[in-house]
Design an enzyme around this catalytic site. Sequence first.
Site, mmCIF file in Angstrom:
data_model
loop_
_atom_site.group_PDB
_atom_site.id
_atom_site.type_symbol
_atom_site.label_atom_id
_atom_site.label_comp_id
_atom_site.label_asym_id
_atom_site.label_seq_id
_atom_site.Cartn_x
_atom_site.Cartn_y
_atom_site.Cartn_z
ATOM 1 N N ASP A 148 0.829 -1.214 0.000
ATOM 2 C CA ASP A 148 0.000 0.000 0.000
ATOM 3 C C ASP A 148 0.864 1.265 0.000
ATOM 4 O OD1 ASP A 148 0.963 -0.176 2.627
ATOM 5 O OD2 ASP A 148 -1.004 -0.017 3.583
ATOM 6 N N TYR A 173 12.208 3.089 0.421
ATOM 7 C CA TYR A 173 11.579 1.761 0.346
ATOM 8 C C TYR A 173 10.409 1.763 -0.636
ATOM 9 C CZ TYR A 173 8.217 -1.905 1.607
ATOM 10 O OH TYR A 173 7.294 -2.924 1.550
ATOM 11 N N LYS A 223 9.897 -0.146 -4.232
ATOM 12 C CA LYS A 223 8.795 -1.096 -4.475
ATOM 13 C C LYS A 223 7.960 -0.646 -5.684
ATOM 14 C CE LYS A 223 7.625 -4.275 -2.449
ATOM 15 N NZ LYS A 223 8.016 -5.715 -2.580
HETATM 16 P P1 NAD Z 1 10.765 -9.634 5.472
HETATM 17 O O1 NAD Z 1 11.765 -8.537 5.533
HETATM 18 O O2 NAD Z 1 10.298 -10.294 6.724
HETATM 19 O O3 NAD Z 1 11.302 -10.812 4.522
HETATM 20 C C1 NAD Z 1 11.984 -10.572 3.337
HETATM 21 C C2 NAD Z 1 12.697 -11.875 2.944
HETATM 22 O O4 NAD Z 1 13.358 -11.659 1.699
HETATM 23 C C3 NAD Z 1 13.764 -12.308 3.944
HETATM 24 O O5 NAD Z 1 13.666 -13.703 4.187
HETATM 25 C C4 NAD Z 1 15.078 -11.965 3.249
HETATM 26 O O6 NAD Z 1 16.157 -12.793 3.627
HETATM 27 C C5 NAD Z 1 14.679 -12.156 1.794
HETATM 28 N N1 NAD Z 1 15.514 -11.372 0.867
HETATM 29 C C6 NAD Z 1 15.891 -10.070 0.984
HETATM 30 N N2 NAD Z 1 16.658 -9.720 -0.060
HETATM 31 C C7 NAD Z 1 16.749 -10.814 -0.872
HETATM 32 C C8 NAD Z 1 17.382 -11.069 -2.104
HETATM 33 N N3 NAD Z 1 18.115 -10.120 -2.737
HETATM 34 N N4 NAD Z 1 17.270 -12.307 -2.651
HETATM 35 C C9 NAD Z 1 16.560 -13.278 -2.020
HETATM 36 N N5 NAD Z 1 15.933 -13.096 -0.841
HETATM 37 C C10 NAD Z 1 16.028 -11.863 -0.278
HETATM 38 O O7 NAD Z 1 9.541 -9.034 4.654
HETATM 39 P P2 NAD Z 1 7.978 -9.300 4.780
HETATM 40 O O8 NAD Z 1 7.418 -8.379 5.798
HETATM 41 O O9 NAD Z 1 7.734 -10.757 4.878
HETATM 42 O O10 NAD Z 1 7.498 -8.760 3.359
HETATM 43 C C11 NAD Z 1 7.437 -9.643 2.241
HETATM 44 C C12 NAD Z 1 7.012 -8.850 1.021
HETATM 45 O O11 NAD Z 1 5.740 -8.260 1.279
HETATM 46 C C13 NAD Z 1 7.940 -7.707 0.657
HETATM 47 O O12 NAD Z 1 8.041 -7.656 -0.742
HETATM 48 C C14 NAD Z 1 7.250 -6.463 1.188
HETATM 49 O O13 NAD Z 1 7.572 -5.327 0.423
HETATM 50 C C15 NAD Z 1 5.797 -6.855 1.039
HETATM 51 N N6 NAD Z 1 4.855 -6.243 1.990
HETATM 52 C C16 NAD Z 1 5.094 -6.321 3.335
HETATM 53 C C17 NAD Z 1 4.160 -5.772 4.229
HETATM 54 C C18 NAD Z 1 4.381 -5.815 5.717
HETATM 55 O O14 NAD Z 1 3.633 -5.128 6.450
HETATM 56 N N7 NAD Z 1 5.340 -6.579 6.232
HETATM 57 C C19 NAD Z 1 2.999 -5.176 3.734
HETATM 58 C C20 NAD Z 1 2.797 -5.124 2.347
HETATM 59 C C21 NAD Z 1 3.724 -5.681 1.493
HETATM 60 O O1 TDX Z 2 9.774 2.235 16.578
HETATM 61 C C1 TDX Z 2 8.799 2.544 15.878
HETATM 62 N N1 TDX Z 2 7.969 3.535 16.303
HETATM 63 C C2 TDX Z 2 6.888 3.948 15.589
HETATM 64 O O2 TDX Z 2 6.157 4.861 16.013
HETATM 65 C C3 TDX Z 2 8.508 1.884 14.621
HETATM 66 C C4 TDX Z 2 9.396 0.777 14.119
HETATM 67 C C5 TDX Z 2 7.419 2.323 13.913
HETATM 68 N N2 TDX Z 2 6.640 3.335 14.361
HETATM 69 C C6 TDX Z 2 5.495 3.786 13.548
HETATM 70 C C7 TDX Z 2 5.843 4.125 12.107
HETATM 71 C C8 TDX Z 2 4.564 3.766 11.364
HETATM 72 O O3 TDX Z 2 3.657 4.850 11.435
HETATM 73 O O4 TDX Z 2 4.587 2.675 13.461
HETATM 74 C C9 TDX Z 2 3.993 2.590 12.158
HETATM 75 C C10 TDX Z 2 4.330 1.239 11.564
HETATM 76 O O5 TDX Z 2 5.723 1.221 11.326
HETATM 77 P P1 TDX Z 2 6.456 -0.067 10.679
HETATM 78 O O6 TDX Z 2 6.122 -1.271 11.485
HETATM 79 O O7 TDX Z 2 7.892 0.285 10.482
HETATM 80 O O8 TDX Z 2 5.656 -0.203 9.304
HETATM 81 P P2 TDX Z 2 5.474 0.785 8.054
HETATM 82 O O9 TDX Z 2 6.531 1.814 7.972
HETATM 83 O O10 TDX Z 2 4.046 1.266 8.103
HETATM 84 O O11 TDX Z 2 5.679 -0.269 6.839
HETATM 85 C C11 TDX Z 2 5.122 -1.601 6.913
HETATM 86 O O12 TDX Z 2 3.918 -1.689 6.208
HETATM 87 C C12 TDX Z 2 3.949 -1.663 4.806
HETATM 88 C C13 TDX Z 2 6.106 -2.637 6.405
HETATM 89 O O13 TDX Z 2 7.319 -2.524 7.105
HETATM 90 C C14 TDX Z 2 6.315 -2.516 4.928
HETATM 91 O O14 TDX Z 2 7.141 -3.564 4.451
HETATM 92 C C15 TDX Z 2 4.988 -2.611 4.236
HETATM 93 O O15 TDX Z 2 5.149 -2.404 2.866
#
Ligand code: NAD
Ligand code: TDX
Length: 364
Positions: free
Chosen positions: A147, A170, A174
Amino acid sequence: MSDAQRPHFPRLLVTGGAGFIGSCFVRDVLARKDGTEIIVLDKMTYAGNRENLDPVESDPELAARFRFVQGDIADAAVVAPLVAEVDAVVNFAAESHVDRSILDPEAFLRTDVMGVHILLEACRLEKERALKGERPAAPRFLQVSTDEVYGSVETGESRETDGLEPRSPYSAAKAGGELLVRSYFVTYGMDVVVTRGSNTYGPYHHPEKLIPLFITNAIDDQQLPLYGDGLQRRDWLYVADHAGAIGHVLEHGVSGETYNVAGDNERTNREVVTALLADLGKPWSLVRQVQDRPGHDRRYAMDSSKLRALGWTNKMPFEQGLATTVDWYRDHADWWRAIKSGDWKDYYNRQYATRLATSSEAGK
Ligand code: NAD
Ligand code: TDX
């Protein structure tokens, strides 16, 4: 098994499958026991954790349909032969933490843009092989996006047709990755789909992100660094719902289309912290108001009626999902304590030492 239950893509390459959402997808898809075979390709950055795949590797039936390869999605020599073996690629691999992208953007470009390019090129080669009759069909490519590509949305809900206005390194990386994916649909007629998911939470979430950081700090009675006024709004999506939506789009998504995956659980960060402290029985006095994240997006919100029309529904209510998550972290202290040691301390100090030293009471 009826034809309706048989997966369209029985052999999958899941990149980033040792991370938070990718490992949930792997565990859940293999647990369906519909014959799907999965190869995980993961570079094992600080965010990759083989223990996330223990439930698969310790079960002989699941392990027989699973293979793990350590490698980089930006390395064509590693990627090409793996893509040649599968019916679809599901790309979770990414640098995924906004704060790290502010400290060190380059790794984000390499993985989230160049890595996507290398994966797409490998799929394009396989499409050419399919056209020559050397394999039955070209692989489908699913890009897991976010998002955050819409940028900060002050009011209303983003729709898939809205413009992209990423505001952090970031989200810019993306957005670049998913625009490349789209270009391969238009230019080369490749079979691609994109998902844009909301902020995801749940078990196995790396403790650098808001919810797991605050749960694990609070368990240890450590301070909770809340950025700015804490009134930023996020839409929270339970990890199994997010992984399920990705599986649904893989099976049913229309080629060339993008699908929002919303949780429909919009909360301010203060509301999230209040709820998790209540679940833990810990006091608000742990919360410190610290210097804000530069360029901090105020709000994300998406309309996911397009995905609902495809037959997907979100199952987990936020309060229930959060309580389940808190219980999981209470029960899996070994998992997160191992991560919060070694290199973690350097990162934590870089990110929070000055912030906490100059922090103030957060005021409820
Ligand atoms: P994460 O950081 O937990 O996991 C990422 C994984 O990718 C790790 O296992 C890491 O080792 C691997 N990786 C990183 N670079 C690499 C490379 N060059 N080659 C192979 N592997 C590699 O991330 P996540 O939270 O599980 O997110 C997964 C996907 O979902 C991402 O593409 C992220 O942008 C997307 N996403 C995450 C969220 C969220 O809130 N976490 C929300 C929306 C979308
Ligand atoms: O220490 C903190 N204090 C704080 O206030 C951290 C780590 C975060 N925050 C705030 C920042 C954001 O408003 O909390 C909210 C959530 O932060 P994150 O967990 O870092 O998430 P965000 O930046 O929203 O991004 C996440 O959601 C979309 C994921 O990390 C991304 O990979 C995904 O694409």
